[in-house]
Motif scaffolding. Structure first.
Motif, short mmCIF file in Angstrom:
data_model
loop_
_atom_site.label_atom_id
_atom_site.label_comp_id
_atom_site.label_asym_id
_atom_site.label_seq_id
_atom_site.Cartn_x
_atom_site.Cartn_y
_atom_site.Cartn_z
N ARG A 150 -6.71 8.31 -31.24
CA ARG A 150 -7.57 8.94 -30.24
C ARG A 150 -8.61 7.95 -29.70
N ASN A 199 -10.70 11.47 -24.47
CA ASN A 199 -10.57 12.91 -24.37
C ASN A 199 -10.25 13.26 -22.92
N GLY A 251 -4.90 11.84 -27.32
CA GLY A 251 -6.04 11.07 -26.84
C GLY A 251 -5.76 9.60 -26.60
#
Length: 415
Positions: A92, A95, A188
């Motif tokens: 990730r 976002n 992400g």
């Protein structure tokens, strides 16, 4: 199903006539045996599974018990699990927020689909004629597709499901690319890594263009010799992709290792766990899911819901558990574009999946309770409270395979 607690995991080389095989190290699809298990009645059947599998599970209550010297006893490795979790969490980097509504994104998604499909068609034609892979024919379509998915993750997958054609190899590449980008967005990944995933999804099976067309279109399960020939597509894919300027290392790793499995039962190198590059682990899940839900010459289509459940049962065996669970979170229990039957008997297509109520998606109703086409399609959001004609809560009864009740959603929505 997962093997029962009293079933024994053994190396396939130790399999013998008289043993009852309750589970394979892969799905039963394409094995030539029934899904519920099989009693080994002949040396030929034993040899078939030995050629297909590295490990099998044997039920001693329904057949001969294996020699305990051949039983594989596995304990959880805290170090391995910690390494897997750390690598997964490190994916990730961004976002992604939704910046476009589903309906508004359909037209850009349509344009992106046409561009991506055109690029795939050109590349496949070039390779079938003995030419080289020209990756530049794919990059514009990949970028346009990713841009659509990052704006809204539901529109392109929905359109892709409606646009499925009868050509499995071609459609499989497109679908896996779209699912890879959608999965990567959910996890992400940044734009550069999304491009790698999407490109790997297009190219991981490209070596199949070098296999005999009669083998790929064979209406029955492959023979042992044909299985061996099919397995050569990995090396052929690597040769094609490695010889192509502009291919990034992550893409080549996906091509080389997409058939490796978490427990070491895959091929060609028998890698396991984190020894398998993480994008190859991801595309392995996607490849299996899309194969199970597609109509293939030798296998019936399974509903997306059934395929998702099969993946879940294979977590920490064929596939890393965290990645399986996150792919299901990406697709939903009833994925976008899949057909479902509601508890009142009506049938519809899933339009979008609303987090966190993934068992209650938005559905476009197509058939009435008698499975007759509705005069006017209507959308129903199951995340809200609805009741049937007898005042009972309205929910999904079952997922349906592609083409159920003669439905061809592309004719209904795209003409």
């Amino acid at each position: 199903m997962k093997p029962a607690s009293k079933d024994f995991k053994i190396g396939a080389v130790a399999l013998q006539v008289g043993m009852f095989v309750s589970k394979l190290d892969r799905t039963w699809v394409g094995s030539g045996f029934p899904f519920e298990g099989a009693l080994m009645k002949s040396a030929k059947e034993v040899e078939r599974l030995q050629r297909l599998c590295s490990f099998v599970y044997v039920d001693p209550r329904r057949g001969s018990a294996p020699d305990l010297r051949h039983v594989v006893f596995e304990g959880d490795s805290a170090v391995r699990r910690a390494r897997e979790a750390e690598e997964y969490q490190g994916l990730r980097r961004k976002n992604w927020g939704q910046t476009s509504e589903f309906v508004a994104e359909l037209e850009p998604a349509q344009t992106a689909h046409i561009k991506l499909a055109s690029g795939i068609g050109e590349v496949m034609n070039d390779l079938q004629k003995g030419g080289k892979l020209e990756v530049k024919k794919l990059t514009a379509g990949v970028d346009t597709m990713i841009e659509s998915i990052t704006r809204n993750p539901a529109a392109f997958p929905w359109l892709m499901e409606l646009r499925r054609s009868g050509e499995y190899s071609y459609q499989h590449a497109l679908s896996c690319s779209v699912w890879a980008a959608t999965f990567g967005r959910h996890l992400g990944l940044d734009m550069e890594d999304l491009r790698d995933l999407a490109m790997g999804g297009l190219l991981f099976d490209v070596g199949k263009v070098r296999l005999p067309p009669t083998l790929l279109s064979k209406p029955s399960a492959p023979s042992l010799e044909e299985f061996d020939l099919l397995h050569t597509h990995v090396a052929e894919s690597v040769r094609i992709v490695a010889d192509t300027p502009g291919i990034r290392p992550n893409v080549l790793k996906m091509v080389a290792h997409h058939h490796e499995r978490h427990d070491g039962s895959g091929y060609p190198d028998g890698l396991r766990g984190t020894a398998i590059p993480i994008y190859a682990r991801m595309i392995g899940i996607i490849d299996s899911y899309d194969a199970m839900t597609s109509i293939r010459p030798y296998a019936a289509s399974r509903s997306p819901h059934e395929a998702v459940m099969e993946l879940y049962q294979c977590r920490d065996q064929l596939f890393q558990a965290e990645l399986v669970e996150q792919f299901i979170a990406t697709s939903g229990i009833y994925p976008t574009g899949s057909l479902v039957e509601l508890t009142d008997g009506t049938v519809g297509v899933v339009m979008s999946v609303i987090n966190p109520k993934r068992l209650r998606p938005c559905v476009m109703l197509l058939l009435d309770q008698n499975k007759m086409p509705l005069a006017d399609f209507r959308s129903i959001d199951l995340s809200e409270e609805h009741v049937d004609g007898q005042d009972r809560p309205l929910t999904i009864r079952a997922g349906l395979p592609r083409g159920a009740f003669g439905i061809n959603a592309s004719y209904l929505f795209l003409d």
